[in-house]
Design an enzyme around this catalytic site. Sequence first.
Site, PDB file in Angstrom:
ATOM      1  CD  GLU A 191      -3.070  -2.706  -2.563  1.00 20.87           C
ATOM      2  OE1 GLU A 191      -2.451  -2.001  -3.407  1.00 20.87           O
ATOM      3  OE2 GLU A 191      -3.118  -2.413  -1.361  1.00 20.87           O
ATOM      4  NE  ARG A 230       3.399  -0.345   0.104  1.00 25.54           N
ATOM      5  CZ  ARG A 230       3.207   0.965   0.082  1.00 25.54           C
ATOM      6  NH1 ARG A 230       2.172   1.496   0.734  1.00 25.54           N
ATOM      7  NH2 ARG A 230       4.025   1.758  -0.593  1.00 25.54           N
ATOM      8  CG  HIS A 254      -2.798   1.569  -2.125  1.00 26.96           C
ATOM      9  ND1 HIS A 254      -1.933   0.497  -2.166  1.00 26.96           N
ATOM     10  CD2 HIS A 254      -2.113   2.568  -1.497  1.00 26.96           C
ATOM     11  CE1 HIS A 254      -0.774   0.827  -1.591  1.00 26.96           C
ATOM     12  NE2 HIS A 254      -0.872   2.081  -1.183  1.00 26.96           N
TER      13      HIS A 254
END
Length: 305
Positions: free
Chosen positions: A250, A221, A268
Amino acid sequence: EVLERLAGHFELRSNQDDMPWTPESWIAALSSCQGALTTGADPIRPEQLASCADLRICANMAVGFNNFDVPAMSAARVVATNTPDVLTETTADFGFALLMATARRMTESEHFLRAGRWTQWRYDLFAGAEVHGSTLGILGMGRIGQAIAKRALAFDMSIAYHSRHRVESVPYTYFATAKELAAHVDYLVVITPGGAGTKHLVNAEVLAALGNKGYLINVARGSVVDQAALIEALQKKTIAGAGLDVFADEPRVPSELRLANHTVLTPHIGSATQQTRQAMADLCLANLAAHFEGQPIPALVPECA
């Protein structure tokens, strides 16, 4: 396909036009729902729960669940589920591919070729770093970390790790801190859970310990890495490079990262294969169905009361 299958069992409130939820539209949609299928970008926190008296289950289509406030959900009697196991091997594949691409400067050299610049090539222009025989540090020796280690063994890499606790079932060298691990390795792969407990675990001190011949690979993350410190380390060449699949805010990625050399950046996509995303969707649907049918839930978040 997932929406079609859900529609066979439930009345749906969906952002089917593919527009992102706003905080207001997300709360409005949840306020009339008993269940939610979420991604890691969809928050379930006190501000959402306060307006959602009927909500009873949130099925996260991810192994991580740092978008959930699990204690607040438990207090509100809302069940939390996720999708462990089904994405382990694919994410490990991707993590190791990202390491390889970063070490060998694949995207930089591809952009060079696509721009028609091959005639400007020099022998040392895209000289990368060796992977085989090097030392791999894994920050987080869970399911995915162990799967990455298996792949590294095929490249004759030495393996070390740091986790909250020593993992007795693995034979790799354990370091008590992330900084000590970073100082020992050529590649530091981050695959620890997100959340408050790991925020900025990789900070300026850890990056300095990794050194100017070390590479950072993050498939965990964005919150685990101090992004400002990483940008400074790349600009000052404190580290050799970085491969990043996750970011602090993000989908916003700072221009300093987008323009940095010796980096590979992806949006991602660590679990993004057709087969794995289908398996994740299947598990989400199974979690939802089991809850409303009063059956044992296949993937209840362990921290969920």
